[in-house]
Design a protein around this motif. Structure first.
Motif, PDB file in Angstrom:
ATOM      1  N   LEU A  31       0.828  -1.204   0.000  1.00 40.68           N
ATOM      2  CA  LEU A  31       0.000   0.000   0.000  1.00 40.68           C
ATOM      3  C   LEU A  31       0.865   1.257   0.000  1.00 40.68           C
ATOM      4  CD1 LEU A  31      -2.878   0.952  -0.025  1.00 40.68           C
ATOM      5  CD2 LEU A  31      -2.938   0.785   2.465  1.00 40.68           C
ATOM      6  N   LEU A  32       1.946   1.220   0.749  1.00 38.06           N
ATOM      7  CA  LEU A  32       2.862   2.356   0.807  1.00 38.06           C
ATOM      8  C   LEU A  32       3.429   2.671  -0.568  1.00 38.06           C
ATOM      9  CD1 LEU A  32       5.034   2.086   4.015  1.00 38.06           C
ATOM     10  CD2 LEU A  32       3.645   4.003   3.231  1.00 38.06           C
ATOM     11  N   PHE A  33       3.880   1.647  -1.237  1.00 39.31           N
ATOM     12  CA  PHE A  33       4.450   1.858  -2.562  1.00 39.31           C
ATOM     13  C   PHE A  33       3.387   2.409  -3.505  1.00 39.31           C
ATOM     14  CE2 PHE A  33       5.722   0.387  -6.813  1.00 39.31           C
ATOM     15  CZ  PHE A  33       6.970   0.979  -6.879  1.00 39.31           C
ATOM     16  N   ARG A  80      10.832   4.547  -7.241  1.00 35.31           N
ATOM     17  CA  ARG A  80      11.522   4.093  -6.043  1.00 35.31           C
ATOM     18  C   ARG A  80      10.765   4.578  -4.812  1.00 35.31           C
ATOM     19  NH1 ARG A  80      15.916   6.622  -3.183  1.00 35.31           N
ATOM     20  NH2 ARG A  80      17.470   5.175  -2.388  1.00 35.31           N
ATOM     21  N   GLN A  81      10.499   3.681  -3.885  1.00 34.29           N
ATOM     22  CA  GLN A  81       9.860   4.074  -2.636  1.00 34.29           C
ATOM     23  C   GLN A  81      10.721   3.603  -1.482  1.00 34.29           C
ATOM     24  OE1 GLN A  81       6.857   5.830  -2.022  1.00 34.29           O
ATOM     25  NE2 GLN A  81       7.461   5.761   0.133  1.00 34.29           N
ATOM     26  N   VAL A  82      11.163   4.548  -0.660  1.00 35.15           N
ATOM     27  CA  VAL A  82      11.854   4.165   0.565  1.00 35.15           C
ATOM     28  C   VAL A  82      10.782   3.827   1.594  1.00 35.15           C
ATOM     29  CG1 VAL A  82      13.329   4.945   2.444  1.00 35.15           C
ATOM     30  CG2 VAL A  82      13.907   5.546   0.094  1.00 35.15           C
ATOM     31  N   LEU A  83      10.782   2.605   2.069  1.00 36.81           N
ATOM     32  CA  LEU A  83       9.727   2.153   2.976  1.00 36.81           C
ATOM     33  C   LEU A  83      10.011   2.527   4.417  1.00 36.81           C
ATOM     34  CD1 LEU A  83       9.370  -1.333   1.323  1.00 36.81           C
ATOM     35  CD2 LEU A  83       7.725   0.541   1.167  1.00 36.81           C
ATOM     36  N   ALA A  84      11.296   2.635   4.741  1.00 41.61           N
ATOM     37  CA  ALA A  84      11.643   2.969   6.125  1.00 41.61           C
ATOM     38  C   ALA A  84      13.124   3.289   6.233  1.00 41.61           C
ATOM     39  CB  ALA A  84      11.304   1.800   7.047  1.00 41.61           C
ATOM     40  N   TYR A 101      11.152   8.598   0.345  1.00 47.07           N
ATOM     41  CA  TYR A 101      10.436   8.144   1.534  1.00 47.07           C
ATOM     42  C   TYR A 101       9.082   8.845   1.634  1.00 47.07           C
ATOM     43  CZ  TYR A 101       9.679   7.403   6.613  1.00 47.07           C
ATOM     44  OH  TYR A 101       9.168   7.077   7.841  1.00 47.07           O
ATOM     45  N   LEU A 102       9.065  10.115   1.274  1.00 46.22           N
ATOM     46  CA  LEU A 102       7.856  10.920   1.451  1.00 46.22           C
ATOM     47  C   LEU A 102       6.978  10.970   0.211  1.00 46.22           C
ATOM     48  CD1 LEU A 102       9.458  13.939   3.357  1.00 46.22           C
ATOM     49  CD2 LEU A 102       8.223  11.986   4.314  1.00 46.22           C
ATOM     50  N   GLY A 103       7.405  10.320  -0.865  1.00 51.23           N
ATOM     51  CA  GLY A 103       6.624  10.358  -2.098  1.00 51.23           C
ATOM     52  C   GLY A 103       6.700  11.702  -2.784  1.00 51.23           C
ATOM     53  N   THR A 117       1.621   2.540   9.718  1.00 48.10           N
ATOM     54  CA  THR A 117       0.312   3.197   9.758  1.00 48.10           C
ATOM     55  C   THR A 117       0.480   4.715   9.669  1.00 48.10           C
ATOM     56  OG1 THR A 117      -0.597   1.423  11.104  1.00 48.10           O
ATOM     57  CG2 THR A 117      -1.751   3.528  11.158  1.00 48.10           C
ATOM     58  N   ASP A 118       1.403   5.230  10.454  1.00 50.63           N
ATOM     59  CA  ASP A 118       1.658   6.664  10.424  1.00 50.63           C
ATOM     60  C   ASP A 118       2.113   7.107   9.038  1.00 50.63           C
ATOM     61  OD1 ASP A 118       1.006   6.816  13.071  1.00 50.63           O
ATOM     62  OD2 ASP A 118       3.071   6.859  13.782  1.00 50.63           O
ATOM     63  N   LEU A 119       3.004   6.315   8.463  1.00 52.80           N
ATOM     64  CA  LEU A 119       3.542   6.680   7.159  1.00 52.80           C
ATOM     65  C   LEU A 119       2.443   6.666   6.096  1.00 52.80           C
ATOM     66  CD1 LEU A 119       6.113   7.429   5.719  1.00 52.80           C
ATOM     67  CD2 LEU A 119       6.626   5.013   5.402  1.00 52.80           C
ATOM     68  N   LEU A 120       1.558   5.712   6.181  1.00 53.94           N
ATOM     69  CA  LEU A 120       0.443   5.626   5.236  1.00 53.94           C
ATOM     70  C   LEU A 120      -0.410   6.880   5.294  1.00 53.94           C
ATOM     71  CD1 LEU A 120      -1.058   2.043   5.287  1.00 53.94           C
ATOM     72  CD2 LEU A 120      -0.256   3.374   3.336  1.00 53.94           C
ATOM     73  N   PHE A 121      -0.747   7.281   6.484  1.00 58.01           N
ATOM     74  CA  PHE A 121      -1.574   8.481   6.637  1.00 58.01           C
ATOM     75  C   PHE A 121      -0.839   9.694   6.087  1.00 58.01           C
ATOM     76  CE2 PHE A 121      -3.248  12.104   9.080  1.00 58.01           C
ATOM     77  CZ  PHE A 121      -4.588  11.996   8.737  1.00 58.01           C
TER      78      PHE A 121
END
Lengths: 240, 240
Positions: free
Chosen positions: A150-152, B82-86, B197-199, B148-152
């Motif tokens: 979902l994040l991606f 590219r998405q940094v997940l964490a 990381y932040l899109g 969860t926080d990152l998703l929001f």
DNA sequence: TACGCTATGTGACGGTTTGTCACGGATTAG
DNA sequence: CTAATCCGTGACAAACCGTCACATAGCGTA
């Protein structure tokens, strides 16, 4: 008194033995002889469509197994911004957090059946049920895998790709649950819910669905019933 | 032969007893007498800055505890998105998945020290170490909370709010690790990493940081060293 | 069955927020 | 010391999505 208690447990054990989710969730992998350990710690809950299981801010003392139905997990911002964190259904695990209070609410999109466990009993269940570890690892891992996807999606995909990903995700869930009609989707959530899940507006979702229909990738027999015509193409689109 | 093996374990036990992460991660909450159970199952690893621990697609047979240093967890799209997940560091847990292969890579942003465990041994460790359950629950829960926080954040916040959230998150991590200078941030990652990381794009990140500086919320002593002047205001901004 | 409410599809329009391109200066690595 | 990389910033635009509006369909209820 004593017999009464034993009967109660045996009754619950019977419920668990016949449960539709006997082979998923925390109970999967447990032999029938171990099941009573879990049963005796669970409370069966029933929610009517539209009811709220818990609100953002409620004490996080329980975790839940969803046996049947679909739930919507929501976080609200102070100014009303809304993010749907997940749609959960059969076989999903809910409420796992390190905080003392939930940071999201859980609402029933349909009638829902679930098992409730005290968090404290889950935290130490492996000591009584050795096989429990593996299943617990798996459930939390699935959660993390889903959130990663979902994040991606939200971070790096455009509107059309997000909607395609959402539909593919619904299809994957059906497949995971053993359905052989995984291209016939039932969407119990509203367009607003989908929009808040994907970080879009409902209009954009609506347009994206229309676009997918126009391009022949899907059929929309009803707003909440969609069939995937071209699984391959939809998958490719969802991957970007 | 036998003494040799025992000495090896005793040596490792010594390493674990003196470990900087003795009070966090999977070992927290374990009495010294139980520590050898964990130690004997762990392999100590050292990564130089820039090295990759594992790649997307590698077999997911291990999980890791990060003792020291900072890692970047990355997912790549087929077309290079590219998405940094964490960003993970001291006290974080890495590699928890239900899939057979990792869906992300893990790269060292600094020199890194970590403990490696076989996934299979983690899945059944509670049977040998009763206290392990609680800690495992906690680690996975923290992961889920963070995601969860990152998703929001990514789904519902604008660029400035995202950067503010990122900085607050870095500060919270310091506080969690017991630092009393939680407003003095060291950012080992590049602007591109933050952007992914932040899109966002790196330019947008750069501008947002400049904006926060101009507004007096932060000081930028160096591109990678930032101090928070107004913790309250930055927090309010990050919440929207 | 009829009514009213809510949800959905769609058009037109606008515009805000980002992304893109470019370049100079700073920092780092070797 | 030098080359390479990273960072800040300006100008520009324009894509992409959000906002507003309204008609229609579907649903629940009486």
């Amino acid at each position: 008194m004593m017999t009464h208690a034993i009967n109660a447990i045996q009754f619950k054990h019977g419920v668990c033995l016949q449960c539709a989710s006997r082979d998923s969730l925390l109970c999967a992998g447990l032999g029938d002889e171990l099941l009573p350990h879990l049963c005796s710690r669970s409370v069966q809950k029933h929610l009517k469509k539209g009811e709220t299981l818990f609100y953002e801010g409620d004490a996080a003392n329980s975790v839940f197994n969803i046996k049947e139905g679909v739930m919507r997990i929501v976080r609200l911002g102070e100014d009303g911004r809304r993010q749907v964190l997940a749609f959960l259904g059969h076989g999903d695990y809910l409420g796992h957090t390190n905080k003392t209070n939930f940071t999201y609410s859980a609402e029933a999109l349909t009638d829902v059946e679930l098992c409730q466990f005290q968090r404290s009993s889950i935290e130490s269940l492996s000591q009584k049920i050795p096989e429990f570890d593996k299943q617990f690892y798996k459930l939390t891992a699935c959660l993390i895998d889903d959130m990663t996807d979902l994040l991606f999606m939200i971070g790096r995909k455009n509107a059309l790709e997000r909607v395609a990903s959402f539909l593919m995700g619904m299809s994957d869930k059906l497949k995971k649950n053993g359905s052989n009609r995984c291209d016939e989707l039932w969407l119990p959530m509203s367009r607003i819910d989908i929009a808040d899940y994907l970080g879009l507006t409902l209009e954009t979702v609506s347009r994206s669905i229309s676009r997918l229909k126009k391009d022949g990738l899907i059929n929309v027999t009803h707003a909440h019933y969609i069939t995937i015509n071209d699984h391959e193409a939809l998958g490719a689109l969802s991957r970007g």
